[in-house]
Write a protein that holds these residues in place. Structure first.
Motif, PDB file in Angstrom:
ATOM      1  N   CYS A  47       7.466   1.293  -8.827  1.00 33.23           N
ATOM      2  CA  CYS A  47       6.789   1.027  -7.559  1.00 33.23           C
ATOM      3  C   CYS A  47       6.370   2.342  -6.924  1.00 33.23           C
ATOM      4  N   LEU A  48       5.577   2.243  -5.888  1.00 31.29           N
ATOM      5  CA  LEU A  48       5.271   3.406  -5.065  1.00 31.29           C
ATOM      6  C   LEU A  48       6.519   3.778  -4.276  1.00 31.29           C
ATOM      7  N   ALA A  49       6.691   5.076  -4.030  1.00 27.16           N
ATOM      8  CA  ALA A  49       7.875   5.547  -3.298  1.00 27.16           C
ATOM      9  C   ALA A  49       7.448   6.228  -2.016  1.00 27.16           C
ATOM     10  N   ILE A  50       6.621   5.543  -1.250  1.00 22.79           N
ATOM     11  CA  ILE A  50       6.070   6.095  -0.013  1.00 22.79           C
ATOM     12  C   ILE A  50       6.972   5.698   1.147  1.00 22.79           C
ATOM     13  N   ALA A  51       7.450   6.684   1.877  1.00 14.16           N
ATOM     14  CA  ALA A  51       8.406   6.420   2.953  1.00 14.16           C
ATOM     15  C   ALA A  51       7.756   5.749   4.153  1.00 14.16           C
ATOM     16  N   ASP A  52       6.511   6.060   4.445  1.00 15.63           N
ATOM     17  CA  ASP A  52       5.838   5.533   5.621  1.00 15.63           C
ATOM     18  C   ASP A  52       5.143   4.216   5.274  1.00 15.63           C
ATOM     19  N   ALA A  53       5.632   3.132   5.851  1.00 15.22           N
ATOM     20  CA  ALA A  53       5.136   1.801   5.505  1.00 15.22           C
ATOM     21  C   ALA A  53       3.625   1.641   5.690  1.00 15.22           C
ATOM     22  N   PRO A  54       3.020   2.134   6.777  1.00 14.31           N
ATOM     23  CA  PRO A  54       1.572   1.951   6.909  1.00 14.31           C
ATOM     24  C   PRO A  54       0.776   2.672   5.829  1.00 14.31           C
ATOM     25  N   ALA A  55       1.251   3.845   5.408  1.00 11.13           N
ATOM     26  CA  ALA A  55       0.580   4.558   4.318  1.00 11.13           C
ATOM     27  C   ALA A  55       0.707   3.773   3.020  1.00 11.13           C
ATOM     28  N   HIS A  56       1.860   3.158   2.811  1.00 12.04           N
ATOM     29  CA  HIS A  56       2.091   2.340   1.618  1.00 12.04           C
ATOM     30  C   HIS A  56       1.120   1.156   1.588  1.00 12.04           C
ATOM     31  N   ALA A  57       1.012   0.447   2.713  1.00  8.68           N
ATOM     32  CA  ALA A  57       0.123  -0.705   2.782  1.00  8.68           C
ATOM     33  C   ALA A  57      -1.332  -0.301   2.576  1.00  8.68           C
ATOM     34  N   ALA A  58      -1.719   0.824   3.149  1.00  6.39           N
ATOM     35  CA  ALA A  58      -3.100   1.291   3.005  1.00  6.39           C
ATOM     36  C   ALA A  58      -3.399   1.673   1.561  1.00  6.39           C
ATOM     37  N   LEU A  59      -2.486   2.416   0.937  1.00  2.00           N
ATOM     38  CA  LEU A  59      -2.730   2.867  -0.431  1.00  2.00           C
ATOM     39  C   LEU A  59      -2.773   1.693  -1.405  1.00  2.00           C
ATOM     40  N   LEU A  60      -1.966   0.649  -1.167  1.00  2.00           N
ATOM     41  CA  LEU A  60      -2.038  -0.515  -2.041  1.00  2.00           C
ATOM     42  C   LEU A  60      -3.438  -1.106  -2.054  1.00  2.00           C
ATOM     43  N   ARG A  61      -4.084  -1.152  -0.911  1.00  2.00           N
ATOM     44  CA  ARG A  61      -5.437  -1.702  -0.866  1.00  2.00           C
ATOM     45  C   ARG A  61      -6.416  -0.836  -1.652  1.00  2.00           C
ATOM     46  N   ILE A  62      -6.231   0.471  -1.594  1.00  2.00           N
ATOM     47  CA  ILE A  62      -7.068   1.369  -2.393  1.00  2.00           C
ATOM     48  C   ILE A  62      -6.824   1.120  -3.876  1.00  2.00           C
ATOM     49  N   LEU A  63      -5.559   0.982  -4.262  1.00  2.94           N
ATOM     50  CA  LEU A  63      -5.212   0.792  -5.676  1.00  2.94           C
ATOM     51  C   LEU A  63      -5.663  -0.571  -6.186  1.00  2.94           C
ATOM     52  N   TYR A  64      -5.638  -1.590  -5.344  1.00  7.64           N
ATOM     53  CA  TYR A  64      -6.177  -2.878  -5.772  1.00  7.64           C
ATOM     54  C   TYR A  64      -7.656  -2.732  -6.137  1.00  7.64           C
ATOM     55  N   ALA A  65      -8.390  -2.015  -5.311  1.00 15.13           N
ATOM     56  CA  ALA A  65      -9.821  -1.836  -5.561  1.00 15.13           C
ATOM     57  C   ALA A  65     -10.061  -1.067  -6.859  1.00 15.13           C
ATOM     58  N   LEU A  66      -9.257  -0.021  -7.097  1.00 18.23           N
ATOM     59  CA  LEU A  66      -9.390   0.741  -8.337  1.00 18.23           C
ATOM     60  C   LEU A  66      -9.015  -0.110  -9.548  1.00 18.23           C
ATOM     61  N   THR A  67      -7.949  -0.888  -9.416  1.00 15.93           N
ATOM     62  CA  THR A  67      -7.502  -1.738 -10.522  1.00 15.93           C
ATOM     63  C   THR A  67      -8.576  -2.751 -10.906  1.00 15.93           C
ATOM     64  N   ALA A  68      -9.169  -3.391  -9.912  1.00 19.50           N
ATOM     65  CA  ALA A  68     -10.208  -4.375 -10.195  1.00 19.50           C
ATOM     66  C   ALA A  68     -11.366  -3.744 -10.943  1.00 19.50           C
ATOM     67  N   ARG A  69     -11.715  -2.512 -10.575  1.00 15.54           N
ATOM     68  CA  ARG A  69     -12.857  -1.847 -11.213  1.00 15.54           C
ATOM     69  C   ARG A  69     -12.534  -1.442 -12.654  1.00 15.54           C
ATOM     70  N   VAL A  70     -11.423  -0.775 -12.877  1.00 13.57           N
ATOM     71  CA  VAL A  70     -11.132  -0.274 -14.226  1.00 13.57           C
ATOM     72  C   VAL A  70     -10.802  -1.413 -15.178  1.00 13.57           C
ATOM     73  N   ALA A  71     -10.328  -2.557 -14.655  1.00 12.94           N
ATOM     74  CA  ALA A  71      -9.988  -3.704 -15.500  1.00 12.94           C
ATOM     75  C   ALA A  71     -11.129  -4.707 -15.597  1.00 12.94           C
ATOM     76  N   ASP A  72     -12.308  -4.371 -15.043  1.00 10.73           N
ATOM     77  CA  ASP A  72     -13.479  -5.242 -15.092  1.00 10.73           C
ATOM     78  C   ASP A  72     -13.179  -6.605 -14.475  1.00 10.73           C
ATOM     79  N   LEU A  73     -12.585  -6.580 -13.293  1.00  7.57           N
ATOM     80  CA  LEU A  73     -12.239  -7.803 -12.573  1.00  7.57           C
ATOM     81  C   LEU A  73     -12.894  -7.818 -11.194  1.00  7.57           C
ATOM     82  N   THR A  74     -14.131  -7.343 -11.120  1.00  7.92           N
ATOM     83  CA  THR A  74     -14.818  -7.223  -9.837  1.00  7.92           C
ATOM     84  C   THR A  74     -15.634  -8.458  -9.474  1.00  7.92           C
ATOM     85  N   GLU A  75     -15.825  -9.381 -10.426  1.00  8.29           N
ATOM     86  CA  GLU A  75     -16.564 -10.602 -10.117  1.00  8.29           C
ATOM     87  C   GLU A  75     -16.098 -11.724 -11.033  1.00  8.29           C
ATOM     88  N   GLN A  76     -16.445 -12.940 -10.667  1.00  2.68           N
ATOM     89  CA  GLN A  76     -16.002 -14.099 -11.436  1.00  2.68           C
ATOM     90  C   GLN A  76     -16.591 -14.125 -12.844  1.00  2.68           C
TER      91      GLN A  76
END
Length: 536
Positions: A47-76
């Motif tokens: 898991c991520l080991a980020i101590a500050d919860a808001p930074a953790h929540a924000a970075l997850l959203r960035i990583l979701y976007a990156l994951t969708a792109r590199v895994a070719d899951l950006t559209e149906q």
């Protein structure tokens, strides 16, 4: 081309590795990794080991976007097979290395944290001209856990005259916090096309609590956290801010999202620019100002519980440091939870997350704060594996989770009302709020109620073969009532040694049972009302 600290390669994200994973050469694994290694080895990272919860929540959203792109899951896709393609990635056991390498090769110049003369990641280089260089925000303002200006110290003592410069990694995480949780109100003045303004709107997640499915590895967590794109989403148009060809025009209406990726990464109301030190390893200063003038971007997010106010306005369930995560569980598992007039709506991500695994946990991340300057406390809480009880997966058992939560909350409310009534009668002041008693009663009741909730939750049948999962409403009622009684007795005991105190405590105790004493002729009716018990 810019050079220096690039988030793709530099160790900017704190991580915790899965047990048994070691480095091939030295056996030592880094505490931080760059974006490239993070995605390539997400299956090895717990898991991520980020101590500050808001930074953790924000970075997850960035990583979701990156994951969708590199895994070719950006559209149906033409066959609408997004769910199948996500399961194919899951079966492969890792994110596709070719997709990761190709993406970061194409966008490498957009991931520099400091890029004088260029376009730094998630920043606006125009601020050097549009803002007054003599009135920068300073690094203490950038790091939300530090005091700045006349604010009180929170975690540490700092002064604006001699600030400790944050590392590039610290500045990167604080940049995210500002984009998602930045306050409304006055900020640095910014002049665009002859119009000058110094007022910003609150960030898209400010005051909100977000909920994320969490697996046994970061790889599972990222796949489970992906939201299926709507049928009309076109992947090449659903872009993150750093993928846009042009910077947004601040004096025009903000961009509308074109799908999950832009919806979760491109809704910031703040514009920032980090200024590096001579070595490019620390931030020495920062510009922080408004991103759009006169209009707020639509508040859309698939990781929030949305509620409806009495006026019909939709708003996210606020972060509350005094509210335990189990009290939100039925709103996470049920598409239409029984939670009164607020009509909470399940976060969209949980409608499909269980397809990745039935053993997913829920992690709640947020910031208990006000809309403007006041920040109170980070919130970071997680549940055991619960998504196997989601409504679509286990329709016979999950309603019991709602009733279990309702019993716990009902006796918590009755306890609060009872101690207030006892205090008011004891001091003979109808307006007395009994804050000291209610705080102590809550501190005694809620932690034990949480333990009771999870103990009974683990007893529920998860096979779907038993009606209501074997939920026993009578035993549940007795258990929570017993906890409320013990808390009430402990709080009120000091005053029961007097006749007046004993009478006040005895009469108010009836509130624990949802009843009220009969009124005597010539007296006013008691304000206490019977509480409706959960059905079951």
């Amino acid at each position: 081309m810019a050079t220096g600290y690039n988030l793709i390669h530099q160790p900017c994200v704190p991580v915790r590795w899965r047990p048994g994973i070691t480095a091939p050469e030295t056996g030592q694994l880094p505490d931080r990794v760059g974006f490239r290694e993070l995605l390539l080895r997400s299956h090895d990272i717990e898991c991520l080991a980020i101590a500050d919860a808001p930074a953790h929540a924000a970075l997850l959203r960035i990583l979701y976007a990156l994951t969708a792109r590199v895994a070719d899951l950006t559209e149906q896709g033409p066959d609408g097979d997004w769910d199948v393609r996500r399961l194919d990635v899951l079966d492969a056991g890792r994110l596709p290395p070719d997709g990761v390498e190709a993406y970061f090769r194409d966008f490498e110049d957009r991931f520099f944290l400091f890029a004088p003369g260029g376009r730094p990641w998630m920043q606006d280089p125009r601020l050097t001209e549009q803002c007054d260089g003599a009135k920068t925000a300073g690094v203490n303002k950038l790091i939300v856990t530090r005091p700045s200006g006349n604010n009180h110290s929170w975690f540490r003592h700092d002064t604006d005259t001699a600030p400790e410069l944050p590392t590039a990694s610290e500045a990167f995480l604080s940049l995210l916090v500002w984009h998602y949780y930045g306050p409304s109100g006055r900020c640095s003045a910014r002049e665009v096309n002859g119009m000058k303004s110094a007022s910003a709107t609150a960030g898209p997640l400010r005051t909100a609590l977000s909920y994320h499915p969490e697996g046994d590895s970061l790889f599972e967590t990222l796949l489970a956290g992906l939201v299926p794109p709507e049928d009309e989403v076109i992947g090449r148009e659903d872009l993150c801010p750093w993928e846009q060809q042009e910077l947004p025009a601040p004096d025009r209406p903000p961009r509308h999202s074109r799908g999950p990726r832009s919806r979760h990464t491109g809704r910031s109301q703040h514009a920032l620019l980090l200024l590096p030190d001579e070595d490019g390893t620390h931030a020495r200063d920062a510009f922080i100002t408004w991103a759009y003038r006169g209009e707020r971007m639509p508040r859309e997010d698939d990781y929030l519980i949305w509620q409806t106010s009495q006026q019909g306005n939709r708003y996210p369930r606020p972060a509350d440091a005094g509210r335990a995560l189990w009290r939100d569980l039925d709103a996470l598992l049920l598409q239409h939870p029984p939670a009164g007039s607020a009509h909470p709506q399940q976060p969209r991500v949980f409608r499909s997350a269980v397809q990745v695994s039935e053993d997913l946990r829920v992690r709640a991340l947020g910031f208990d704060q006000e809309g403007q300057a006041k920040d109170t406390q980070f919130i970071d809480a997680s549940t055991p594996a619960v998504l196997g009880y989601a409504e679509d997966n286990d329709p016979r058992t999950v309603p019991a989770v709602g009733r279990l939560r309702q019993f716990g909350e009902m006796y918590g409310r009755r306890l609060d009302r009872a101690v207030k009534s006892a205090w008011s009668a004891y001091v003979r002041d109808a307006k007395a709020d009994g804050a000291a008693w209610t705080a102590e009663a809550g501190a005694r009741y809620w932690p034990r109620a949480e333990a009771e909730f999870w103990a009974r939750f683990r007893l529920l049948d998860g096979t779907g073969d038993v009606a209501d999962g074997g939920f026993d409403p009578a035993a549940t009622r007795r258990a929570f009532l017993h906890l409320a009684q013990e808390a009430y007795d402990a709080v009120t005991e000091p005053v029961t040694r007097t006749v007046r105190g004993a009478k006040a405590v005895s009469q108010a105790r009836l509130d624990l049972y949802g009843t009220q004493p009969k009124t005597q002729p010539g007296t006013s009716p008691s304000p206490r009302a019977k509480t409706k018990e959960p059905t079951g």
